[in-house]
Design a protein around this motif. Structure first.
Motif: not given
Length: 297
Positions: A253, A256-257, A277, A281
């Motif tokens: 995550i 990806c952010m 992301a 999640s």
């Protein structure tokens, strides 16, 4: 050989086009076709449409009222109504080319397969944003992991319904409003020894509803897909491996952010990484055993 094609429906006028396309199927030699429509509305709202369209089709059509607002109820009603050797699933907003069943059957007969799946190709309206077209977020193309097909979707499937892996299998009612009930169903059959394959040629086509062309709708779907994927995987993990998976998912995550921030000025790349992301999640949510959100019904 009797092939039952099952269509679960809920208040969709597009069902008419689906049924007409099924009535023009070129069948394998020595086979007959029957269409089963399972209406998931509280009232039998699709019955009039089904009766009217069936009058012009060259194959028999059986209408089943399977209330209400839980797609697993409708899918199980199809299993109960089916008496054929093979059972196919297609969605009520899809259209099948005339060779669809023949292509699926050819692959099924070519090997020791219990089910085969095919792509559902999205057809976008002119108003679709460019980033959605490029990412093709609405098409559903089944994949293999390490060359093994572990699961599939009911938007395009043909099943040897009497195969041992499908014996007494049912779609879970608790997933009938969250989505992912078909993925879980086929994964369970695979765990019970099912052998699956993917056809590249047996495509069906789905015009995309304009209401589904926003980021929010796609994100909800990706989040739910992450939950489904995570729960299927979690069932195979020990406590230690689950803890490792939790840490890895958090890192994914974060990665990806970061990629989302790097691509902030490119809608294609930014939304791609942000949706990744969102998917992870969903996986994280499944690991933490958070209750799934109801997306349907």
């Amino acid at each position: 050989m009797l092939i039952d094609i099952c269509v679960c429906t809920f208040r969709r006028a597009s069902l008419a086009d689906t049924l007409r396309s099924l009535g023009h199927q070129v069948l394998p030699d020595g086979s007959d076709l029957r269409i089963i429509v399972a209406d998931n509305d509280e009232v039998p709202s699709a019955q009039e449409l089904v009766t009217r369209i069936a009058q012009d089709l060259p194959v028999p059509v059986q209408y089943v009222h399977a209330p209400s607002r839980n797609i697993s109820i409708a899918r199980n009603a199809c299993l109960d109504a089916a008496t054929g050797d093979l059972l196919a699933f297609i969605d009520d907003d899809e259209v099948a080319p005339p060779t669809w069943i023949a292509d699926m059957h050819a692959l099924l007969a070519s090997g020791p397969y219990d089910a085969v799946f095919g792509p559902a190709i999205a057809e976008y309206p002119d108003t679709a944003p460019a980033w959605i077209r490029q990412g093709d977020y609405h098409s559903n193309v089944p994949t293999a992991r390490n060359r093994i097909v572990q699961t599939g979707h009911t938007c395009n499937a043909l099943i040897q319904i009497h195969a041992p892996c499908f014996h007494d299998q049912r779609f879970l009612l608790e997933k009938g409003r969250t989505g992912g009930e078909d993925t879980e169903f086929f994964f369970r059959a695979w765990r019970d020894g099912g052998k699956f394959a993917v056809s590249d040629t047996a495509k069906v086509f789905e015009p995309v509803d304009p209401s589904r062309l926003g980021f929010a709708w796609i994100a909800k779907r990706r989040f739910r897909s992450g939950i489904t994927y995570g729960r299927l995987e979690r069932g195979r993990l020990s406590l230690i491996k689950a803890a490792v998976s939790l840490c890895v998912t958090i890192l994914k995550i974060a990665y990806c952010m970061v990629r989302t921030l790097i691509a902030v000025f490119s809608s294609n790349q930014r939304n791609f990484w942000l949706l990744r992301a969102v998917f992870h999640s969903g996986v994280l949510t499944s690991i933490l055993s958070v209750k799934e959100q109801e997306l349907y019904g």
